[in-house]
Design an enzyme around this catalytic site. Structure first.
Site, short mmCIF file in Angstrom:
data_model
loop_
_atom_site.label_atom_id
_atom_site.label_comp_id
_atom_site.label_asym_id
_atom_site.label_seq_id
_atom_site.Cartn_x
_atom_site.Cartn_y
_atom_site.Cartn_z
N LYS A 204 0.87 -1.17 0.00
CA LYS A 204 0.00 0.00 0.00
C LYS A 204 0.90 1.22 0.00
O LYS A 204 1.72 1.40 0.91
CB LYS A 204 -0.88 -0.03 1.24
CG LYS A 204 -1.81 1.15 1.32
CD LYS A 204 -2.79 0.92 2.44
CE LYS A 204 -3.69 2.10 2.62
NZ LYS A 204 -4.52 1.93 3.81
N ARG A 214 -10.50 10.31 2.81
CA ARG A 214 -10.42 10.97 4.13
C ARG A 214 -11.75 11.62 4.47
O ARG A 214 -12.16 11.65 5.63
CB ARG A 214 -9.27 11.99 4.13
CG ARG A 214 -7.92 11.42 3.69
CD ARG A 214 -7.16 10.72 4.80
NE ARG A 214 -6.17 9.77 4.29
CZ ARG A 214 -4.92 10.05 3.96
NH1 ARG A 214 -4.46 11.29 4.10
NH2 ARG A 214 -4.11 9.11 3.52
N ARG A 225 1.16 9.58 5.86
CA ARG A 225 1.44 8.22 6.34
C ARG A 225 2.76 7.68 5.78
O ARG A 225 2.93 6.49 5.60
CB ARG A 225 0.30 7.29 5.90
CG ARG A 225 -1.10 7.75 6.27
CD ARG A 225 -2.08 6.60 6.12
NE ARG A 225 -3.47 6.99 6.10
CZ ARG A 225 -4.16 7.42 7.15
NH1 ARG A 225 -3.58 7.56 8.31
NH2 ARG A 225 -5.45 7.72 7.03
N GLU A 241 7.50 -6.95 0.60
CA GLU A 241 6.25 -7.00 1.38
C GLU A 241 5.43 -8.23 1.01
O GLU A 241 4.80 -8.84 1.86
CB GLU A 241 5.43 -5.73 1.14
CG GLU A 241 6.04 -4.46 1.76
CD GLU A 241 5.79 -4.36 3.26
OE1 GLU A 241 5.20 -5.28 3.85
OE2 GLU A 241 6.19 -3.34 3.85
N LYS A 256 -2.12 -1.33 -3.91
CA LYS A 256 -3.00 -0.18 -3.79
C LYS A 256 -2.19 1.10 -3.74
O LYS A 256 -1.20 1.11 -3.01
CB LYS A 256 -3.78 -0.37 -2.48
CG LYS A 256 -4.66 0.76 -2.07
CD LYS A 256 -5.29 0.38 -0.76
CE LYS A 256 -6.23 1.47 -0.33
NZ LYS A 256 -6.90 1.16 0.91
N SER A 282 -10.20 5.87 -3.97
CA SER A 282 -11.10 7.02 -4.03
C SER A 282 -10.67 8.08 -5.04
O SER A 282 -11.50 8.59 -5.80
CB SER A 282 -11.22 7.63 -2.63
OG SER A 282 -9.95 8.00 -2.12
N TYR A 321 -15.12 1.17 -6.53
CA TYR A 321 -16.41 1.76 -6.14
C TYR A 321 -17.43 1.63 -7.28
O TYR A 321 -18.61 1.89 -7.07
CB TYR A 321 -16.21 3.23 -5.73
CG TYR A 321 -15.28 3.34 -4.53
CD1 TYR A 321 -15.75 3.10 -3.25
CD2 TYR A 321 -13.92 3.64 -4.70
CE1 TYR A 321 -14.90 3.15 -2.15
CE2 TYR A 321 -13.06 3.69 -3.60
CZ TYR A 321 -13.56 3.45 -2.34
OH TYR A 321 -12.71 3.49 -1.26
#
Ligand code: PBG
Length: 333
Positions: A204, A214, A225, A241, A256, A282, A321
């Site tokens: 990610k 958010r 982050r 990872e 992602k 998003s 989505y």
């Protein structure tokens, strides 16, 4: 105008023959999407009586428990493969207490959806603290304000168990703490939830494309982050990872965001021993919707193109989505 003859003793190579009609294009298409490969991410918010539209994601809402049930049924009818639940609690605090409350909004939503759809949809839940913390970080903070990796693992372990108790089929650790998959697996097994699977966000990235999310989870994050999510510059790190997550017990891995990271999707898909998914997030959604609203792109065509590209890059599962809309189009042919 004279046309140039292309035959001069060589076979006449004309790739256009296989593009000439809809029928032949359909016949030779290398990549096809199926509704069962799509996963619908949904938001459910505690304490609201009507679904709330998100301004930065036109067409997406924060659900009430009731409207979430209906959305799950709609997803089943469209033959979507899965649903990923995100909960937004009424009260947030430093520890993200609502994330481990057996009666917290996410746990209630899991029970609602599982009782509504049973096994007709694979029910997944976000396993992360940022929806629940008042500072908006994905973990708990140390005294110096940094995100405390190992203290956070304990919180994730507890979350995994309450989500499994609520009946979720797969938990999705998304906080990018080191050891998060092992923490979830160990806790699930110790509590007897051997069959609760882990869909792990292996890679990610620290992305600007999370912007609209958010708003979707009423995040109060200030800062970013970057100390826990992967740096955009790095591809090899995703493979590291992947190895760690598989060794720790991941059943499925995710990359992602999707569109700006298709090379990463490809690299991971080429070597992963477990299924690989990608999350079209998003900001990717918002970007297409905004351009379409202005009439600058052909909305449906561009949506389908983005999904097909993600599949072509090697993802066998896509969180989007647009899952229901895209699935309906696919079913209609
Ligand atoms: C973390 C989480 C995020 C998203 C999914 N899980 C936010 C983040 O890392 O900032 C983003 C999803 C999206 O942008 O659509 N719980």
């Amino acid at each position: 105008m004279t046309s140039v003859s292309r035959s001069s003793g060589f076979p006449d190579h004309r790739p256009r023959r296989l593009r000439a009609t809809p029928g032949v294009r359909r016949l030779v298409a290398e990549t096809r999407l199926h509704p069962a490969e799509l996963i619908l991410p949904v938001f459910v918010r505690e304490g609201i009586s009507e679904p709330l539209a998100l301004t930065t994601m036109p067409g997406v809402v924060q659900h009430t428990r009731d409207s979430l049930r209906k959305a799950a049924v709609e997803a089943v009818e469209a033959r979507v493969g899965g649903i990923m639940l995100f909960g937004i609690p009424a009260v947030k605090d430093a520890m993200g207490s609502e994330g481990t409350n057996p009666d917290g909004i996410l746990q209630k939503a899991i029970r609602d959806v599982v009782s509504e759809v049973g096994d007709q949809l694979v029910v997944m839940s976000d396993l992360c603290l940022d929806e629940y913390t008042d500072h908006g970080h994905c973990g708990v903070l140390a005294a110096d304000g940094s995100v405390d990796n190992d203290a956070t693992l304990g919180r994730y372990a507890e979350m995994a168990v309450v989500q499994a108790e609520a009946g979720v089929h797969m938990v999705g650790p998304s906080g990018m703490m080191d050891g998060q998959v092992a923490a979830a697996r160990t806790a699930l097994d110790a509590a007897g939830y051997h069959n609760t699977a882990i869909i792990a966000y292996a890679a990610k990235y620290a992305s600007g494309f999370y912007g609209p999310f958010r708003e979707a989870v009423n995040s109060s994050l200030t800062g970013d982050r970057r100390t826990y999510q992967v740096d955009t510059a790095n591809g090899r790190e995703a493979l590291r990872e992947l190895d760690l997550d598989v060794a720790e017990g991941a059943d499925i891995v995710l990359v992602k965001p999707a569109m700006s990271y298709l090379d990463v999707v490809r690299r991971v898909a080429d070597v992963s021993p477990v299924p690989v998914g990608a999350y079209q997030i998003s900001g990717e959604y918002a970007m297409v919707e905004a351009a379409a609203e202005k009439g600058w792109v052909d909305r449906e065509r561009v949506i389908d193109e983005t999904l097909l590209s993600i599949k072509r890059a090697g993802a066998s599962l896509i969180l989007t989505y647009w899952a229901v809309e895209a699935a309906q189009r696919l079913v209609a042919g």
